[in-house]
Scaffold this motif. Sequence first.
Motif, PDB file in Angstrom:
ATOM      1  N   PRO A 177      13.129  25.934   7.704  1.00  0.00           N
ATOM      2  CA  PRO A 177      14.427  25.586   7.443  1.00  0.00           C
ATOM      3  C   PRO A 177      15.075  24.919   8.608  1.00  0.00           C
ATOM      4  N   ASP A 178      14.612  25.187   9.722  1.00  0.00           N
ATOM      5  CA  ASP A 178      15.057  24.465  11.145  1.00  0.00           C
ATOM      6  C   ASP A 178      14.629  23.236  11.288  1.00  0.00           C
ATOM      7  N   GLY A 179      13.209  22.663  10.417  1.00  0.00           N
ATOM      8  CA  GLY A 179      12.885  21.308  10.624  1.00  0.00           C
ATOM      9  C   GLY A 179      11.540  21.505  11.797  1.00  0.00           C
ATOM     10  N   SER A 180      11.093  22.784  12.019  1.00  0.00           N
ATOM     11  CA  SER A 180       9.996  22.854  12.822  1.00  0.00           C
ATOM     12  C   SER A 180       8.808  23.186  11.908  1.00  0.00           C
ATOM     13  N   THR A 222      10.672  12.610   5.166  1.00  0.00           N
ATOM     14  CA  THR A 222      10.169  12.027   3.904  1.00  0.00           C
ATOM     15  C   THR A 222       8.725  12.545   3.518  1.00  0.00           C
ATOM     16  N   ARG A 223       8.292  13.174   4.496  1.00  0.00           N
ATOM     17  CA  ARG A 223       6.830  13.824   4.511  1.00  0.00           C
ATOM     18  C   ARG A 223       5.693  12.668   4.253  1.00  0.00           C
ATOM     19  N   GLU A 224       6.044  11.409   4.452  1.00  0.00           N
ATOM     20  CA  GLU A 224       5.058  10.209   4.732  1.00  0.00           C
ATOM     21  C   GLU A 224       4.652  10.259   6.045  1.00  0.00           C
ATOM     22  N   VAL A 225       2.991   9.837   5.900  1.00  0.00           N
ATOM     23  CA  VAL A 225       2.360   9.631   7.198  1.00  0.00           C
ATOM     24  C   VAL A 225       2.768   8.328   7.637  1.00  0.00           C
ATOM     25  N   LYS A 226       3.116   8.212   8.976  1.00  0.00           N
ATOM     26  CA  LYS A 226       3.622   7.176   9.646  1.00  0.00           C
ATOM     27  C   LYS A 226       2.494   5.973   9.752  1.00  0.00           C
ATOM     28  N   MET A 277       0.831  -1.276   0.026  1.00  0.00           N
ATOM     29  CA  MET A 277      -0.078   0.004  -0.056  1.00  0.00           C
ATOM     30  C   MET A 277       1.011   1.298   0.022  1.00  0.00           C
ATOM     31  N   THR A 278       0.680   2.104  -0.985  1.00  0.00           N
ATOM     32  CA  THR A 278       1.337   3.439  -1.168  1.00  0.00           C
ATOM     33  C   THR A 278       1.044   4.439   0.276  1.00  0.00           C
ATOM     34  N   LYS A 279       2.205   4.803   0.709  1.00  0.00           N
ATOM     35  CA  LYS A 279       1.819   5.869   1.860  1.00  0.00           C
ATOM     36  C   LYS A 279       1.608   7.153   1.242  1.00  0.00           C
ATOM     37  N   LYS A 280       0.806   7.700   2.103  1.00  0.00           N
ATOM     38  CA  LYS A 280       0.562   9.002   1.863  1.00  0.00           C
ATOM     39  C   LYS A 280       1.556  10.099   2.018  1.00  0.00           C
ATOM     40  N   VAL A 281       2.040  10.946   1.079  1.00  0.00           N
ATOM     41  CA  VAL A 281       3.045  11.698   1.255  1.00  0.00           C
ATOM     42  C   VAL A 281       2.426  13.301   1.166  1.00  0.00           C
ATOM     43  N   ILE A 282       2.631  14.027   2.248  1.00  0.00           N
ATOM     44  CA  ILE A 282       2.292  15.324   2.409  1.00  0.00           C
ATOM     45  C   ILE A 282       2.897  16.522   1.548  1.00  0.00           C
ATOM     46  N   PRO A 283       2.416  17.361   0.674  1.00  0.00           N
ATOM     47  CA  PRO A 283       3.168  18.068  -0.366  1.00  0.00           C
ATOM     48  C   PRO A 283       3.663  19.248   0.648  1.00  0.00           C
ATOM     49  N   PRO A 284       4.843  19.971  -0.077  1.00  0.00           N
ATOM     50  CA  PRO A 284       5.283  21.304   0.818  1.00  0.00           C
ATOM     51  C   PRO A 284       4.156  22.252   1.010  1.00  0.00           C
ATOM     52  N   SER A 285       3.325  22.526   0.004  1.00  0.00           N
ATOM     53  CA  SER A 285       2.348  23.425   0.151  1.00  0.00           C
ATOM     54  C   SER A 285       1.330  23.185   1.120  1.00  0.00           C
ATOM     55  N   GLU A 286       1.134  21.961   1.446  1.00  0.00           N
ATOM     56  CA  GLU A 286      -0.007  21.644   2.492  1.00  0.00           C
ATOM     57  C   GLU A 286       0.694  21.500   3.924  1.00  0.00           C
ATOM     58  N   LEU A 287       1.748  20.929   4.107  1.00  0.00           N
ATOM     59  CA  LEU A 287       2.494  20.802   5.309  1.00  0.00           C
ATOM     60  C   LEU A 287       3.666  21.883   5.251  1.00  0.00           C
ATOM     61  N   ILE A 288       3.743  22.905   5.581  1.00  0.00           N
ATOM     62  CA  ILE A 288       5.249  23.832   5.653  1.00  0.00           C
ATOM     63  C   ILE A 288       5.910  23.655   6.615  1.00  0.00           C
ATOM     64  N   LEU A 299       0.262  19.884  15.804  1.00  0.00           N
ATOM     65  CA  LEU A 299       0.524  19.002  16.819  1.00  0.00           C
ATOM     66  C   LEU A 299       0.352  17.411  16.083  1.00  0.00           C
ATOM     67  N   ASP A 300      -0.495  17.354  15.535  1.00  0.00           N
ATOM     68  CA  ASP A 300      -0.797  16.015  14.882  1.00  0.00           C
ATOM     69  C   ASP A 300       0.377  15.617  14.095  1.00  0.00           C
ATOM     70  N   ALA A 301       0.715  16.586  13.013  1.00  0.00           N
ATOM     71  CA  ALA A 301       1.609  16.352  11.860  1.00  0.00           C
ATOM     72  C   ALA A 301       3.032  16.013  12.660  1.00  0.00           C
ATOM     73  N   LEU A 302       3.360  16.669  13.651  1.00  0.00           N
ATOM     74  CA  LEU A 302       4.643  16.433  14.441  1.00  0.00           C
ATOM     75  C   LEU A 302       4.628  15.183  15.067  1.00  0.00           C
ATOM     76  N   ALA A 303       3.392  14.473  15.389  1.00  0.00           N
ATOM     77  CA  ALA A 303       3.207  13.279  15.993  1.00  0.00           C
ATOM     78  C   ALA A 303       3.118  12.273  14.750  1.00  0.00           C
ATOM     79  N   ASN A 304       2.705  12.402  14.021  1.00  0.00           N
ATOM     80  CA  ASN A 304       2.344  11.414  12.797  1.00  0.00           C
ATOM     81  C   ASN A 304       2.863  11.615  11.524  1.00  0.00           C
ATOM     82  N   VAL A 305       3.451  12.451  11.102  1.00  0.00           N
ATOM     83  CA  VAL A 305       4.220  12.573  10.114  1.00  0.00           C
ATOM     84  C   VAL A 305       5.762  12.577  10.076  1.00  0.00           C
TER      85      VAL A 305
END
Length: 291
Positions: free
Chosen positions: A15-18, A102-106, A1-12, A92-98
């Motif tokens: 530069p410091d990884g935050s 790789t921008r992949e949903v865990k 099953m292909t993992k969902k990848v969140i594009p840069p425009s949707e989850l910004i 917060l959910d993105a920090l936990a589950n993306v």
Amino acid sequence: MTKKVIPPSELIINPDGSVFHLHLRPDQLTDRIILVGDPARVDLVAGFFDTQTFEVSSREFHTIGGTYKGKPIMCLSHGIGPDNIDIVINELDALANVDFTTREVKDEKRSLTMVRIGTSGALQPELTLGTPVIAEKSIGFDGVLNYYAGRNEVADLGFEKALCDHTHWNPLWAKPYVVDADAELVDRIGRDDMVRGNTISAVGFYGPQGRELRLPLSNPDLNSLIESFEYNGRRVTNYEMESAPLAGLGRLMGHRCMTVCSIIANRFTNVSNPNYKDGIRTLIETVLERI
């Protein structure tokens, strides 16, 4: 099953990884989170921590992380309003589950525990100033949850319909949604010394909560209709602005969320207490002990 990848425009990602708005990194996230509206209140909460390991501020979002009695914990301010909750919970959910690399949903989802501590106006005469009220059910007048798939699966549709019928709901307004807080969390935090309430999250402070200053209201009878409403023995207890999107988005994402507010005004008896900070301090200590 292909993992969902969140594009840069949707989850910004900065530069410091935050993450874009909160400026938090995934490694800073704790499983227990206290949410407050006022950025200055974060310092009050963190003053009870044993240790403080980091502090980040960006706009109205102020975060201090550390430990309380050995438990990793953080306090984060969300500012005022349901739109800010949409930002905070999603990030917060993105920090936990993306995976931020790789921008992949865990595959394995992480569940967070979030308790919002706030202030509120009572809609029933028996709720005296200083009473802590848990939003066991949250009633969203803000419309945020209506933009997400699965909304009906987490909502109390019968409550919604009865409230709309009773108040002659204006079709120009967002359709209300009603969501339960996490039941185990309500029992653990509330025990027997807090009121279990049914809390409205309004989309604003003045007109949307029935306050009339210079502009007349489209429905000046709304508050009296809300006060007289009852559904399965439940009455609407209080107004605030954030509990419903927190509870709703939390349930959709698999997080454990609830709100508890100290009553600082009673809209029924027309009294208020601007010197409410001692009550908030006590409520903060109680929540920290029980979270």
